[in-house]
Design a protein around this motif. Sequence first.
Motif, PDB file in Angstrom:
ATOM      1  N   MET A  32     164.086 157.950  -7.429  1.00 54.36           N
ATOM      2  CA  MET A  32     164.474 158.595  -6.210  1.00 54.36           C
ATOM      3  C   MET A  32     163.348 159.497  -5.703  1.00 54.36           C
ATOM      4  SD  MET A  32     167.999 160.601  -5.334  1.00 54.36           S
ATOM      5  CE  MET A  32     168.718 159.889  -6.729  1.00 54.36           C
ATOM      6  N   GLU A  33     162.657 160.129  -6.629  1.00 54.12           N
ATOM      7  CA  GLU A  33     161.557 161.018  -6.259  1.00 54.12           C
ATOM      8  C   GLU A  33     160.499 160.272  -5.462  1.00 54.12           C
ATOM      9  OE1 GLU A  33     158.185 163.400  -8.723  1.00 54.12           O
ATOM     10  OE2 GLU A  33     160.240 163.602  -9.432  1.00 54.12           O
ATOM     11  N   LEU A  34     160.201 159.045  -5.855  1.00 53.34           N
ATOM     12  CA  LEU A  34     159.211 158.227  -5.182  1.00 53.34           C
ATOM     13  C   LEU A  34     159.582 157.987  -3.719  1.00 53.34           C
ATOM     14  CD1 LEU A  34     156.629 156.489  -5.575  1.00 53.34           C
ATOM     15  CD2 LEU A  34     158.129 154.599  -6.176  1.00 53.34           C
ATOM     16  N   LEU A  35     160.867 157.898  -3.435  1.00 53.58           N
ATOM     17  CA  LEU A  35     161.321 157.665  -2.075  1.00 53.58           C
ATOM     18  C   LEU A  35     161.420 158.944  -1.251  1.00 53.58           C
ATOM     19  CD1 LEU A  35     164.204 155.153  -2.839  1.00 53.58           C
ATOM     20  CD2 LEU A  35     161.930 154.617  -1.951  1.00 53.58           C
ATOM     21  N   LEU A  36     161.869 160.022  -1.852  1.00 48.68           N
ATOM     22  CA  LEU A  36     162.160 161.239  -1.094  1.00 48.68           C
ATOM     23  C   LEU A  36     160.987 162.202  -0.929  1.00 48.68           C
ATOM     24  CD1 LEU A  36     165.686 162.148  -2.478  1.00 48.68           C
ATOM     25  CD2 LEU A  36     165.139 161.084  -0.297  1.00 48.68           C
ATOM     26  N   VAL A  37     160.206 162.399  -1.963  1.00 49.19           N
ATOM     27  CA  VAL A  37     159.190 163.455  -1.945  1.00 49.19           C
ATOM     28  C   VAL A  37     158.126 163.265  -0.862  1.00 49.19           C
ATOM     29  CG1 VAL A  37     157.370 164.579  -3.291  1.00 49.19           C
ATOM     30  CG2 VAL A  37     159.633 164.235  -4.278  1.00 49.19           C
ATOM     31  N   PRO A  38     157.562 162.078  -0.669  1.00 52.01           N
ATOM     32  CA  PRO A  38     156.541 161.961   0.379  1.00 52.01           C
ATOM     33  C   PRO A  38     157.053 162.328   1.778  1.00 52.01           C
ATOM     34  CG  PRO A  38     156.436 160.079  -1.088  1.00 52.01           C
ATOM     35  CD  PRO A  38     157.680 160.854  -1.459  1.00 52.01           C
ATOM     36  N   GLU A  39     158.220 161.826   2.138  1.00 52.63           N
ATOM     37  CA  GLU A  39     158.782 162.131   3.466  1.00 52.63           C
ATOM     38  C   GLU A  39     159.177 163.598   3.572  1.00 52.63           C
ATOM     39  OE1 GLU A  39     160.015 161.769   7.337  1.00 52.63           O
ATOM     40  OE2 GLU A  39     158.914 160.300   6.152  1.00 52.63           O
ATOM     41  N   LEU A  40     159.811 164.123   2.549  1.00 54.08           N
ATOM     42  CA  LEU A  40     160.230 165.519   2.557  1.00 54.08           C
ATOM     43  C   LEU A  40     159.023 166.454   2.628  1.00 54.08           C
ATOM     44  CD1 LEU A  40     162.591 167.476   2.461  1.00 54.08           C
ATOM     45  CD2 LEU A  40     162.558 167.294  -0.028  1.00 54.08           C
ATOM     46  N   THR A  41     157.978 166.142   1.898  1.00 58.14           N
ATOM     47  CA  THR A  41     156.759 166.955   1.933  1.00 58.14           C
ATOM     48  C   THR A  41     156.156 166.969   3.335  1.00 58.14           C
ATOM     49  OG1 THR A  41     156.307 166.525  -0.389  1.00 58.14           O
ATOM     50  CG2 THR A  41     154.435 167.221   0.954  1.00 58.14           C
ATOM     51  N   ALA A  42     156.084 165.813   3.966  1.00 58.28           N
ATOM     52  CA  ALA A  42     155.533 165.726   5.325  1.00 58.28           C
ATOM     53  C   ALA A  42     156.361 166.546   6.311  1.00 58.28           C
ATOM     54  CB  ALA A  42     155.465 164.263   5.764  1.00 58.28           C
ATOM     55  N   ARG A  43     157.674 166.457   6.198  1.00 53.88           N
ATOM     56  CA  ARG A  43     158.537 167.230   7.115  1.00 53.88           C
ATOM     57  C   ARG A  43     158.423 168.726   6.869  1.00 53.88           C
ATOM     58  NH1 ARG A  43     164.233 164.728   8.532  1.00 53.88           N
ATOM     59  NH2 ARG A  43     164.049 166.383  10.054  1.00 53.88           N
ATOM     60  N   LEU A  44     158.378 169.121   5.604  1.00 52.76           N
ATOM     61  CA  LEU A  44     158.278 170.544   5.289  1.00 52.76           C
ATOM     62  C   LEU A  44     156.961 171.139   5.783  1.00 52.76           C
ATOM     63  CD1 LEU A  44     159.807 170.691   1.701  1.00 52.76           C
ATOM     64  CD2 LEU A  44     160.809 171.595   3.809  1.00 52.76           C
ATOM     65  N   ARG A  45     155.890 170.382   5.750  1.00 53.33           N
ATOM     66  CA  ARG A  45     154.585 170.882   6.219  1.00 53.33           C
ATOM     67  C   ARG A  45     154.634 171.250   7.699  1.00 53.33           C
ATOM     68  NH1 ARG A  45     149.566 169.687   3.374  1.00 53.33           N
ATOM     69  NH2 ARG A  45     148.678 169.691   5.457  1.00 53.33           N
ATOM     70  N   THR A  46     155.424 170.526   8.491  1.00 54.95           N
ATOM     71  CA  THR A  46     155.504 170.829   9.924  1.00 54.95           C
ATOM     72  C   THR A  46     156.669 171.748  10.266  1.00 54.95           C
ATOM     73  OG1 THR A  46     156.785 168.817  10.335  1.00 54.95           O
ATOM     74  CG2 THR A  46     154.397 168.659  10.584  1.00 54.95           C
ATOM     75  N   GLU A  47     157.805 171.597   9.605  1.00 57.99           N
ATOM     76  CA  GLU A  47     159.001 172.358   9.961  1.00 57.99           C
ATOM     77  C   GLU A  47     159.177 173.641   9.165  1.00 57.99           C
ATOM     78  OE1 GLU A  47     162.494 169.895  10.207  1.00 57.99           O
ATOM     79  OE2 GLU A  47     161.306 168.212  10.962  1.00 57.99           O
ATOM     80  N   ALA A  48     158.623 173.709   7.970  1.00 58.67           N
ATOM     81  CA  ALA A  48     158.758 174.906   7.126  1.00 58.67           C
ATOM     82  C   ALA A  48     157.516 175.032   6.240  1.00 58.67           C
ATOM     83  CB  ALA A  48     160.024 174.809   6.278  1.00 58.67           C
ATOM     84  N   PRO A  49     156.367 175.360   6.858  1.00 60.85           N
ATOM     85  CA  PRO A  49     155.107 175.325   6.115  1.00 60.85           C
ATOM     86  C   PRO A  49     155.027 176.279   4.921  1.00 60.85           C
ATOM     87  CG  PRO A  49     154.787 176.206   8.325  1.00 60.85           C
ATOM     88  CD  PRO A  49     156.199 175.733   8.237  1.00 60.85           C
ATOM     89  N   GLY A  50     155.853 177.284   4.829  1.00 61.43           N
ATOM     90  CA  GLY A  50     155.810 178.211   3.701  1.00 61.43           C
ATOM     91  C   GLY A  50     156.591 177.747   2.482  1.00 61.43           C
ATOM     92  N   ILE A  51     157.344 176.681   2.638  1.00 61.41           N
ATOM     93  CA  ILE A  51     158.182 176.170   1.549  1.00 61.41           C
ATOM     94  C   ILE A  51     157.334 175.295   0.634  1.00 61.41           C
ATOM     95  CG2 ILE A  51     160.130 174.670   0.990  1.00 61.41           C
ATOM     96  CD1 ILE A  51     161.551 176.555   2.525  1.00 61.41           C
ATOM     97  N   ARG A  52     157.542 175.479  -0.667  1.00 61.16           N
ATOM     98  CA  ARG A  52     156.882 174.635  -1.668  1.00 61.16           C
ATOM     99  C   ARG A  52     157.934 173.785  -2.355  1.00 61.16           C
ATOM    100  NH1 ARG A  52     153.321 178.371  -5.280  1.00 61.16           N
ATOM    101  NH2 ARG A  52     155.348 179.324  -5.597  1.00 61.16           N
ATOM    102  N   LEU A  53     157.536 172.601  -2.760  1.00 64.67           N
ATOM    103  CA  LEU A  53     158.449 171.634  -3.348  1.00 64.67           C
ATOM    104  C   LEU A  53     157.940 171.241  -4.727  1.00 64.67           C
ATOM    105  CD1 LEU A  53     160.891 169.704  -2.793  1.00 64.67           C
ATOM    106  CD2 LEU A  53     159.228 168.085  -1.909  1.00 64.67           C
TER     107      LEU A  53
END
Length: 152
Positions: free
Chosen positions: A1-22
Amino acid sequence: MELLLVPELTARLRTEAPGIRLLGRPTTSDGVHRLLDDGEFDLAIGCFEANAQRHKAEILFEQDLSCVFNPALLTLKEPLGMDDYLALPHVLVTLTGRLQGCLDRALDEVDSKLNVVTAATEFLTVLSTARRSSRRYRHGWQDCMRRASDSK
């Protein structure tokens, strides 16, 4: 599941919540509620039993059993009966470090056992093992529970 979710979630967090770390981190269904309670996890995504009412849960998808095998190394006759399926050597993903998973609990309820010969914590390791050997890889649990119940 990590392989599917992390890349997309990381990309979204960089633009929508840049201070959040995953940080992706494995855990077992037995330990996830304690980790949430202790504040070690803010969010848990996985195949966990929703037995703690104090945590909000949402079903993201339904999971079915998938078996992968190399037909050049393992010849199977259709339809595959439950006894034959259980006797075949299996490879599985485990987060507990044991040669069993959530399917085994379901099979215990119908007095059946799976012949697990290899387990690893990484999905791709298990797929590679199944590709190179006459072993079946299994993932999921609902279909196995149905098959086990149907066979008794």
